[in-house]
Write an enzyme that holds these catalytic residues in place. Structure first.
Site, PDB file in Angstrom:
ATOM      1  N   GLN A 148       0.027   4.755  -2.450  1.00 16.84           N
ATOM      2  CA  GLN A 148       0.249   3.781  -1.277  1.00 16.84           C
ATOM      3  C   GLN A 148      -1.092   2.214  -1.430  1.00 16.84           C
ATOM      4  OE1 GLN A 148       0.781   5.962   1.765  1.00 16.84           O
ATOM      5  NE2 GLN A 148       1.964   4.221   3.672  1.00 16.84           N
ATOM      6  N   ASP A 149      -2.062   3.349  -0.624  1.00 21.90           N
ATOM      7  CA  ASP A 149      -3.190   1.990  -0.427  1.00 21.90           C
ATOM      8  C   ASP A 149      -4.345   2.249  -1.079  1.00 21.90           C
ATOM      9  OD1 ASP A 149      -3.647   0.492   1.753  1.00 21.90           O
ATOM     10  OD2 ASP A 149      -4.525   1.258   2.941  1.00 21.90           O
ATOM     11  N   PRO A 150      -5.360   0.919  -1.045  1.00 25.06           N
ATOM     12  CA  PRO A 150      -6.381   1.808  -2.433  1.00 25.06           C
ATOM     13  C   PRO A 150      -7.995   2.221  -1.507  1.00 25.06           C
ATOM     14  CG  PRO A 150      -5.739  -0.872  -2.370  1.00 25.06           C
ATOM     15  CD  PRO A 150      -4.532  -0.322  -1.146  1.00 25.06           C
ATOM     16  N   ALA A 202      -7.986   1.874   6.618  1.00 28.01           N
ATOM     17  CA  ALA A 202      -6.721   1.794   6.254  1.00 28.01           C
ATOM     18  C   ALA A 202      -5.834   0.896   6.669  1.00 28.01           C
ATOM     19  CB  ALA A 202      -6.585   3.666   5.847  1.00 28.01           C
ATOM     20  N   HIS A 203      -4.796   0.451   5.337  1.00 26.16           N
ATOM     21  CA  HIS A 203      -3.727  -0.293   5.856  1.00 26.16           C
ATOM     22  C   HIS A 203      -3.667  -1.198   6.877  1.00 26.16           C
ATOM     23  CE1 HIS A 203      -1.904   3.224   4.943  1.00 26.16           C
ATOM     24  NE2 HIS A 203      -2.344   4.071   5.869  1.00 26.16           N
TER      25      HIS A 203
END
Length: 229
Positions: free
Chosen positions: A63-65, A133-134
């Site tokens: 999803q996210d790094p 995050a995100h």
């Protein structure tokens, strides 16, 4: 190589789309203003650098790094040598230990050797602000990686898609299950791994599928490149 098309062939037009240029410009502007962005600029597209379109056998969607120092380097779930193995990857290693005979958990989380064998380790968002995050989830990366998935779906056959968690499963809804092999399970995160990621047997099933197609299975033991050892 069974399929001579390259990422450059199929993505050149997409990379000229206004949304994509805006995404790159936003990330560049944040970096220039002193915001720490992961991964480093040179690593953002490593998933495509290490796994050419014609070589893709397996797709694992992240999803996210990772948003901690030194972790993200452009391959989903992977971290650079010398960086502590993150919890989700530790759980992937546990599943491998439980299902692949002879697999012993490595002391690193660097998955380049998977990528070099045809495992596309694709995050659906390709950058993130440090510690947030995100934070780049709405920049346009999702549109780009949707296109990537649709291009694999269109130009390749018999690819194994490992879709862990609801985000990856929604992202993979467009995949033609007549052309490709789609395996679903909960995410390997400590929050959900015990709900069915452990015991999903995906690494074994992926290799069985590849062998049935006459392809070389993946050696899931992550090996460090010589210069890292």
């Amino acid at each position: 190589m069974a399929n001579e098309l390259t990422w450059h062939d199929v993505l050149a037009e997409e990379k000229q789309q206004p949304y994509f240029l805006n995404t790159l410009q936003t990330v560049a502007s944040e970096r220039q203003s002193g915001v720490t962005i992961y991964p480093p600029q040179k690593d953002v597209f490593n998933a495509f650098r290490f796994t050419e379109l014609g070589d893709v056998k397996v797709v694992i969607l992240g999803q996210d790094p990772y948003h901690g120092p030194g972790q993200a380097h452009g391959l989903a779930f992977s971290v650079r040598p010398g960086i502590a193995i993150p919890p989700s990857l530790l759980n992937m290693y546990k599943e491998l230990e439980n299902t692949i005979p002879g697999f012993t958990r490595p002391n690193h989380g660097y998955l380049e050797s998977w990528a070099r064998q045809g495992v596309l380790l694709l995050n659906t968002v390709l950058t993130v602000r440090a510690g947030q995050a995100h934070s780049h989830a709405s920049l346009g990366w999702e549109t780009f990686t949707d296109k990537v998935i649709s291009l694999i779906n269109q130009h390749r056959e018999g690819v194994v898609f490992l879709l862990w968690g609801s985000h990856a499963q929604k992202k993979g809804a467009i995949i033609d299950k007549q052309r490709h092999h789609v395996l679903k399970a909960p995410h390997p995160s400590p929050l959900s791994a015990h709900r069915g990621f452990f015991g999903c047997n995906h690494f074994v099933l992926a290799n069985q599928w590849l062998e049935q197609r006459g392809e070389t299975p993946i050696d899931w033991m992550p090996v460090l490149p010589a210069e890292c050892e």
